[in-house]
Design a protein around this motif. Structure first.
Motif, PDB file in Angstrom:
ATOM      1  N   GLU A  15      50.023  -9.216  68.282  1.00 17.33           N
ATOM      2  CA  GLU A  15      51.463  -9.157  68.547  1.00 17.33           C
ATOM      3  C   GLU A  15      51.812  -7.942  69.409  1.00 17.33           C
ATOM      4  OE1 GLU A  15      50.795 -11.340  64.665  1.00 17.33           O
ATOM      5  OE2 GLU A  15      49.921  -9.618  65.710  1.00 17.33           O
ATOM      6  N   PHE A  16      51.130  -6.835  69.190  1.00 19.15           N
ATOM      7  CA  PHE A  16      51.328  -5.628  70.008  1.00 19.15           C
ATOM      8  C   PHE A  16      51.012  -5.930  71.473  1.00 19.15           C
ATOM      9  CE2 PHE A  16      49.327  -1.235  71.022  1.00 19.15           C
ATOM     10  CZ  PHE A  16      50.496  -0.790  71.608  1.00 19.15           C
ATOM     11  N   LYS A  17      49.908  -6.609  71.709  1.00 24.93           N
ATOM     12  CA  LYS A  17      49.563  -6.997  73.082  1.00 24.93           C
ATOM     13  C   LYS A  17      50.600  -7.955  73.658  1.00 24.93           C
ATOM     14  CE  LYS A  17      44.556  -6.328  73.316  1.00 24.93           C
ATOM     15  NZ  LYS A  17      43.235  -6.980  73.481  1.00 24.93           N
ATOM     16  N   ASN A  18      50.977  -8.959  72.874  1.00 25.44           N
ATOM     17  CA  ASN A  18      51.940  -9.950  73.358  1.00 25.44           C
ATOM     18  C   ASN A  18      53.284  -9.312  73.695  1.00 25.44           C
ATOM     19  OD1 ASN A  18      50.032 -11.948  73.006  1.00 25.44           O
ATOM     20  ND2 ASN A  18      50.865 -12.702  71.066  1.00 25.44           N
ATOM     21  N   LEU A  19      53.728  -8.389  72.844  1.00 20.28           N
ATOM     22  CA  LEU A  19      55.031  -7.750  73.061  1.00 20.28           C
ATOM     23  C   LEU A  19      55.002  -6.862  74.301  1.00 20.28           C
ATOM     24  CD1 LEU A  19      57.923  -7.126  72.198  1.00 20.28           C
ATOM     25  CD2 LEU A  19      57.016  -5.397  70.622  1.00 20.28           C
ATOM     26  N   LYS A  22      55.007  -8.883  77.408  1.00 22.00           N
ATOM     27  CA  LYS A  22      56.352  -9.434  77.626  1.00 22.00           C
ATOM     28  C   LYS A  22      57.277  -8.382  78.226  1.00 22.00           C
ATOM     29  CE  LYS A  22      59.939 -12.068  75.169  1.00 22.00           C
ATOM     30  NZ  LYS A  22      60.323 -12.668  73.854  1.00 22.00           N
ATOM     31  N   LEU A  23      57.022  -7.114  77.879  1.00 23.50           N
ATOM     32  CA  LEU A  23      57.816  -5.998  78.414  1.00 23.50           C
ATOM     33  C   LEU A  23      57.343  -5.537  79.793  1.00 23.50           C
ATOM     34  CD1 LEU A  23      58.038  -3.919  75.098  1.00 23.50           C
ATOM     35  CD2 LEU A  23      59.967  -5.032  76.240  1.00 23.50           C
ATOM     36  N   GLY A  24      56.277  -6.162  80.309  1.00 24.04           N
ATOM     37  CA  GLY A  24      55.806  -5.849  81.661  1.00 24.04           C
ATOM     38  C   GLY A  24      54.661  -4.869  81.730  1.00 24.04           C
ATOM     39  N   TYR A  25      54.031  -4.575  80.591  1.00 20.39           N
ATOM     40  CA  TYR A  25      52.900  -3.644  80.578  1.00 20.39           C
ATOM     41  C   TYR A  25      51.608  -4.384  80.945  1.00 20.39           C
ATOM     42  CZ  TYR A  25      55.845  -0.088  78.438  1.00 20.39           C
ATOM     43  OH  TYR A  25      56.839   0.824  78.204  1.00 20.39           O
ATOM     44  N   CYS A  26      50.708  -3.662  81.590  1.00 18.72           N
ATOM     45  CA  CYS A  26      49.428  -4.213  82.029  1.00 18.72           C
ATOM     46  C   CYS A  26      48.297  -3.599  81.196  1.00 18.72           C
ATOM     47  CB  CYS A  26      49.224  -3.916  83.513  1.00 18.72           C
ATOM     48  SG  CYS A  26      47.632  -4.428  84.139  1.00 18.72           S
ATOM     49  N   TRP A  27      47.362  -4.447  80.755  1.00 21.46           N
ATOM     50  CA  TRP A  27      46.262  -4.021  79.881  1.00 21.46           C
ATOM     51  C   TRP A  27      44.927  -3.916  80.614  1.00 21.46           C
ATOM     52  CZ3 TRP A  27      46.002  -3.084  74.444  1.00 21.46           C
ATOM     53  CH2 TRP A  27      47.242  -3.128  73.783  1.00 21.46           C
ATOM     54  N   PRO A 232      56.933 -13.472  68.166  1.00 16.16           N
ATOM     55  CA  PRO A 232      56.679 -13.944  66.801  1.00 16.16           C
ATOM     56  C   PRO A 232      55.343 -13.455  66.258  1.00 16.16           C
ATOM     57  CG  PRO A 232      56.350 -15.724  68.378  1.00 16.16           C
ATOM     58  CD  PRO A 232      56.899 -14.564  69.155  1.00 16.16           C
ATOM     59  N   SER A 233      55.288 -13.340  64.945  1.00 18.79           N
ATOM     60  CA  SER A 233      54.068 -12.922  64.264  1.00 18.79           C
ATOM     61  C   SER A 233      53.107 -14.094  64.095  1.00 18.79           C
ATOM     62  CB  SER A 233      54.420 -12.363  62.887  1.00 18.79           C
ATOM     63  OG  SER A 233      53.256 -12.094  62.137  1.00 18.79           O
ATOM     64  N   THR A 234      51.820 -13.777  64.027  1.00 13.11           N
ATOM     65  CA  THR A 234      50.799 -14.778  63.702  1.00 13.11           C
ATOM     66  C   THR A 234      50.456 -14.744  62.209  1.00 13.11           C
ATOM     67  OG1 THR A 234      48.981 -13.220  64.139  1.00 13.11           O
ATOM     68  CG2 THR A 234      49.764 -14.535  66.000  1.00 13.11           C
ATOM     69  N   MET A 235      51.080 -13.855  61.469  1.00 11.72           N
ATOM     70  CA  MET A 235      50.784 -13.671  60.045  1.00 11.72           C
ATOM     71  C   MET A 235      51.611 -14.640  59.183  1.00 11.72           C
ATOM     72  SD  MET A 235      48.585 -11.066  60.002  1.00 11.72           S
ATOM     73  CE  MET A 235      48.687 -10.161  58.443  1.00 11.72           C
ATOM     74  N   PRO A 236      51.168 -14.936  57.958  1.00 11.51           N
ATOM     75  CA  PRO A 236      51.940 -15.807  57.057  1.00 11.51           C
ATOM     76  C   PRO A 236      53.292 -15.181  56.718  1.00 11.51           C
ATOM     77  CG  PRO A 236      49.695 -15.475  56.225  1.00 11.51           C
ATOM     78  CD  PRO A 236      49.883 -14.514  57.350  1.00 11.51           C
ATOM     79  N   TYR A 237      54.309 -16.027  56.593  1.00 19.05           N
ATOM     80  CA  TYR A 237      55.666 -15.540  56.322  1.00 19.05           C
ATOM     81  C   TYR A 237      55.852 -15.308  54.824  1.00 19.05           C
ATOM     82  CZ  TYR A 237      60.740 -15.134  56.468  1.00 19.05           C
ATOM     83  OH  TYR A 237      62.029 -14.678  56.352  1.00 19.05           O
ATOM     84  N   ILE A 238      56.330 -14.109  54.468  1.00 24.34           N
ATOM     85  CA  ILE A 238      56.579 -13.746  53.063  1.00 24.34           C
ATOM     86  C   ILE A 238      58.048 -13.333  52.949  1.00 24.34           C
ATOM     87  CG2 ILE A 238      55.827 -12.344  51.108  1.00 24.34           C
ATOM     88  CD1 ILE A 238      53.191 -11.824  52.637  1.00 24.34           C
ATOM     89  N   ALA A 239      58.889 -14.274  52.577  1.00 23.66           N
ATOM     90  CA  ALA A 239      60.351 -14.087  52.616  1.00 23.66           C
ATOM     91  C   ALA A 239      60.835 -12.913  51.789  1.00 23.66           C
ATOM     92  CB  ALA A 239      61.048 -15.372  52.169  1.00 23.66           C
TER      93      ALA A 239
END
Length: 246
Positions: A15-19, A22-27, A232-239
């Motif tokens: 998610e850190f990479k994806n975010l 999305k913000l325009g950072y290059c890895w 969005p997260s890839t982790m299970p949702y815990i309400a």
């Protein structure tokens, strides 16, 4: 200054990479760098519960300590991991067990390297960040207006754990006052610590911990634009892990 402040990552590298992308950072170099020179900010709690805590440490260490392209301030999980790496007696619970398991799987050289990097990162970090000539504060669990500029033990407790009453909920978590509702300062306070379903903006305070490790989102605040960006997260949702301020 132009900074993209990211909420509690808790070892969620994907998610850190994806975010950041999305913000325009290059890895391309193995860490997120922005072509126009924007920098990242971290509200703490880089590790615990998620799958890739040690890789997140490595990346943030490079960004902050080597490249000087990010700002970091510790959270309560960072504080506990630091004490664990010092050899202090801490309970390996509440998420630390996942980071400790990753650490235990390393050889002695790998353990020494990650331990020294995190200690260096933590020891160089301020209790909270004061940026943009005092217009912006990044503090893990937030900061009262009267605490700005202070670093005493009372402020440290507040920054790491929030406005705790000393009481406990049935699940053992601390009861916290809603300090943001009473905040009326001119300084923008950006924080995390308490997972909310979507970024909570109230009285010039921004809670950007949207519970990525609990299946919510990983969120960033773009400053000074004051734009919210999430993935969005890839982790299970815990309400039940999300705080409802309604």
């Amino acid at each position: 200054m132009k900074i993209d402040i990211i909420g509690d990552i808790h070892g969620c590298l994907t998610e850190f990479k994806n975010l950041t992308m999305k913000l325009g950072y290059c890895w391309d170099s193995g860490i997120p760098l922005h072509p126009s020179g924007r920098v990242l900010g971290f509200v703490g709690d880089l590790t615990d519960r998620g799958p890739d805590s040690l890789k997140v440490i490595e990346i943030v260490w490079r960004l902050v300590m080597e490249e000087k392209k990010a700002h970091y301030t510790p959270g309560n999980h960072c504080n506990k991991l630091y004490r664990y790496f010092l050899g202090n007696k801490v309970q390996v619970t509440h998420g630390l067990e996942t980071t400790a398991a990753e650490y235990s799987a390393l050889d002695s050289k790998g353990k020494r390297q990650i331990r020294e990097k995190f200690k260096q990162l933590y020891e160089a970090a301020p209790l909270y960040l004061t940026l943009d000539h005092g217009k912006l504060v990044i503090a893990h669990a937030g900061l009262k207006e009267s605490y700005i500029g202070r670093t005493d033990s009372k402020v440290k407790t507040f920054v790491l754990y929030g406005d705790i009453t000393g009481e406990k909920h049935p699940d053992g978590s601390p009861v916290r006052r809603d300090w943001a509702k009473e905040y009326h300062g001119k300084t923008t306070i950006v924080y995390g610590h308490t997972p909310v379903k979507e970024a909570r903006i109230i009285h010039n305070t921004y809670n950007i911990d949207t519970g990525c490790v609990f299946g919510g989102n990983l969120t960033a605040l773009r400053y000074p634009e004051m734009e919210i960006t999430s993935v969005p997260s890839t982790m299970p949702y815990i309400a039940e892990k999300f705080k409802d301020f309604a």
